[in-house]
Design a protein around this motif. Structure first.
Motif, PDB file in Angstrom:
ATOM      1  N   TYR A 121      47.053  44.006 -13.390  1.00  0.00           N
ATOM      2  CA  TYR A 121      46.210  44.202 -14.573  1.00  0.00           C
ATOM      3  C   TYR A 121      46.391  43.088 -15.604  1.00  0.00           C
ATOM      4  O   TYR A 121      45.510  42.847 -16.426  1.00  0.00           O
ATOM      5  CB  TYR A 121      46.546  45.556 -15.210  1.00  0.00           C
ATOM      6  CG  TYR A 121      45.681  45.936 -16.382  1.00  0.00           C
ATOM      7  CD1 TYR A 121      44.301  46.072 -16.235  1.00  0.00           C
ATOM      8  CD2 TYR A 121      46.231  46.152 -17.642  1.00  0.00           C
ATOM      9  CE1 TYR A 121      43.499  46.419 -17.308  1.00  0.00           C
ATOM     10  CE2 TYR A 121      45.432  46.505 -18.720  1.00  0.00           C
ATOM     11  CZ  TYR A 121      44.072  46.636 -18.551  1.00  0.00           C
ATOM     12  OH  TYR A 121      43.284  46.977 -19.605  1.00  0.00           O
ATOM     13  N   SER A 124      43.630  40.340 -16.790  1.00  0.00           N
ATOM     14  CA  SER A 124      42.463  40.795 -17.545  1.00  0.00           C
ATOM     15  C   SER A 124      42.769  41.068 -19.008  1.00  0.00           C
ATOM     16  O   SER A 124      41.850  41.222 -19.813  1.00  0.00           O
ATOM     17  CB  SER A 124      41.885  42.068 -16.900  1.00  0.00           C
ATOM     18  OG  SER A 124      42.814  43.143 -16.999  1.00  0.00           O
ATOM     19  N   ILE A 125      44.054  41.138 -19.396  1.00  0.00           N
ATOM     20  CA  ILE A 125      44.409  41.417 -20.790  1.00  0.00           C
ATOM     21  C   ILE A 125      45.120  40.224 -21.432  1.00  0.00           C
ATOM     22  O   ILE A 125      45.660  40.351 -22.525  1.00  0.00           O
ATOM     23  CB  ILE A 125      45.304  42.678 -20.896  1.00  0.00           C
ATOM     24  CG1 ILE A 125      46.592  42.486 -20.090  1.00  0.00           C
ATOM     25  CG2 ILE A 125      44.551  43.906 -20.455  1.00  0.00           C
ATOM     26  CD1 ILE A 125      47.582  43.630 -20.253  1.00  0.00           C
ATOM     27  N   GLY A 182      40.522  44.919 -13.873  1.00  0.00           N
ATOM     28  CA  GLY A 182      40.714  45.325 -15.256  1.00  0.00           C
ATOM     29  C   GLY A 182      40.695  46.825 -15.436  1.00  0.00           C
ATOM     30  O   GLY A 182      41.446  47.572 -14.801  1.00  0.00           O
ATOM     31  N   THR A 183      39.792  47.286 -16.299  1.00  0.00           N
ATOM     32  CA  THR A 183      39.729  48.698 -16.652  1.00  0.00           C
ATOM     33  C   THR A 183      39.418  49.572 -15.444  1.00  0.00           C
ATOM     34  O   THR A 183      39.961  50.681 -15.319  1.00  0.00           O
ATOM     35  CB  THR A 183      38.657  48.905 -17.738  1.00  0.00           C
ATOM     36  OG1 THR A 183      38.887  47.992 -18.811  1.00  0.00           O
ATOM     37  CG2 THR A 183      38.702  50.326 -18.267  1.00  0.00           C
ATOM     38  N   SER A 184      38.569  49.101 -14.543  1.00  0.00           N
ATOM     39  CA  SER A 184      38.229  49.887 -13.348  1.00  0.00           C
ATOM     40  C   SER A 184      39.467  50.142 -12.501  1.00  0.00           C
ATOM     41  O   SER A 184      39.644  51.232 -11.951  1.00  0.00           O
ATOM     42  CB  SER A 184      37.171  49.156 -12.527  1.00  0.00           C
ATOM     43  OG  SER A 184      36.016  48.910 -13.286  1.00  0.00           O
ATOM     44  N   LEU A 186      42.572  50.420 -13.532  1.00  0.00           N
ATOM     45  CA  LEU A 186      43.357  51.480 -14.167  1.00  0.00           C
ATOM     46  C   LEU A 186      42.708  52.842 -13.988  1.00  0.00           C
ATOM     47  O   LEU A 186      43.387  53.851 -13.799  1.00  0.00           O
ATOM     48  CB  LEU A 186      43.527  51.175 -15.658  1.00  0.00           C
ATOM     49  CG  LEU A 186      44.439  50.003 -16.030  1.00  0.00           C
ATOM     50  CD1 LEU A 186      44.588  49.918 -17.545  1.00  0.00           C
ATOM     51  CD2 LEU A 186      45.798  50.137 -15.383  1.00  0.00           C
ATOM     52  N   ALA A 187      41.376  52.889 -14.057  1.00  0.00           N
ATOM     53  CA  ALA A 187      40.665  54.161 -13.864  1.00  0.00           C
ATOM     54  C   ALA A 187      40.903  54.703 -12.462  1.00  0.00           C
ATOM     55  O   ALA A 187      41.093  55.920 -12.265  1.00  0.00           O
ATOM     56  CB  ALA A 187      39.174  53.968 -14.119  1.00  0.00           C
ATOM     57  N   MET A 233      31.504  49.680 -15.183  1.00  0.00           N
ATOM     58  CA  MET A 233      32.259  48.573 -15.762  1.00  0.00           C
ATOM     59  C   MET A 233      32.106  47.298 -14.947  1.00  0.00           C
ATOM     60  O   MET A 233      31.925  46.203 -15.493  1.00  0.00           O
ATOM     61  CB  MET A 233      33.739  48.952 -15.871  1.00  0.00           C
ATOM     62  CG  MET A 233      34.026  50.112 -16.811  1.00  0.00           C
ATOM     63  SD  MET A 233      33.482  49.809 -18.507  1.00  0.00           S
ATOM     64  CE  MET A 233      34.588  48.482 -18.968  1.00  0.00           C
TER      65      MET A 233
END
Length: 305
Positions: A121, A124-125, A182-184, A186-187, A233
């Motif tokens: 991750y 992406s951050i 990224g966010t996907s 983590l989801a 996303m």
């Protein structure tokens, strides 16, 4: 004596009254969402039928912006082709990669899972961490890729990776894929954590024979909300590529090789201030995203059938 059935409006008023506390709690978000998302989208849609240059009053011109867009703007057609190529490659590939990595990491022990989640991750951050690719694909002999190829004897002179239209689009796609966990991701991790293990045990009794059948009939149907969120996303990210293209290939890129719909929108909206024409570009992009999301929803509903 028969009682008259309640009307639709009376039932709606009753439901609103019973759920009034929920609506009160949702009101701040809905107000902000309506003011800064719904209203701007509606204004942009209406403005796409006007000529507006920020200096004069808007003048209605009908479909002229759209006819100019598809019949008279060759650069937009190049940008549309590049954007669709981005979406077709980075969208599905990054979506599948997010899920596969999440599925594999979910099988690890909690401590190792936490470390691996951070590792995947982190890009992406990390802000503008993709600038490291400028060093890798630098056009001189000090660039990592050129140095590696020259040492192997593959090439005798440095290759201008980011100034050659043959390579620049592929490089931007590679960097976009690198940043896509990224966010996907983590989801999907969160969705896999919430699956009821009793469903797996029941599936074994009902004839689930291997992990692939477990994935298709139990895992994926159990995390449809996360799959839908991840799809939205990833679709949005794949259609909205701009920052990476500008940072790596410049603005505009050589022969518009890495030009996208969003960079074209930025050109007319923030540089030329042709707001009516920019609104038409934004409307086309919105329609592309909306249509792709609807198609994806239909496909996700078939999971587990």
């Amino acid at each position: 004596m028969h009682t008259r059935p309640a009307g639709r409006w009376s039932l709606l008023k009753r439901d609103l009254y019973l759920s009034r506390h929920y609506y009160v709690l949702m009101a701040p978000f809905m107000l902000i969402f309506f003011m800064f998302t719904v209203i701007p989208v509606g204004i942009s849609l209406g403005l796409s039928f006007f000529h507006f240059n920020m200096l004069e009053l808007p003048r209605f011109i009908g479909w002229q912006n759209y006819s100019r867009l598809f019949l008279g703007d060759d650069v937009f057609l190049i940008a549309l082709k590049n954007t669709l190529l981005f979406a077709v490659i980075t969208g599905p590939v990054s979506y599948i990669a997010c899920f596969l990595f999440a599925w594999i990491i979910n099988e690890l022990s909690p401590k190792i899972r936490a470390v691996m989640t951070l590792v995947f991750y982190a890009p992406s951050i990390s802000g503008n961490v993709f600038f490291i690719w400028l060093i890798i694909f630098s056009g001189d002999s000090y660039g990592y890729m050129n140095g590696f190829l020259m040492r192997l004897g593959v090439t005798l002179e440095p290759i201008q990776w980011l100034a050659d239209e043959r390579y620049v689009l592929a490089i931007v796609i590679i960097v976009q894929l690198w940043l896509s966990l990224g966010t996907s991701f983590l989801a999907f991790i969160a969705g896999l954590q919430t699956i009821d293990r009793s469903l797996v045990e029941a599936g074994t009794v009902d004839g689930i024979k291997n992990r692939w059948q477990e994935l298709w009939y139990i895992t994926l149907p159990s995390m449809r909300p996360q799959l839908m969120f991840g799809a939205v996303m990833q679709i949005t990210a794949s259609f909205a590529v701009a920052e990476i293209s500008i940072a790596l290939a410049g603005f505009p890129s050589v022969n518009y090789a890495a030009h996208t719909v969003v960079t074209h929108l930025m050109d007319f909206g923030t540089i030329r201030f042709e707001m009516g024409y920019a609104s038409a570009i934004a409307t086309v992009l919105f329609a592309l995203m909306l249509g792709t999301n609807v198609l994806t929803q239909k496909m996700l509903r078939k999971i587990g059938e």
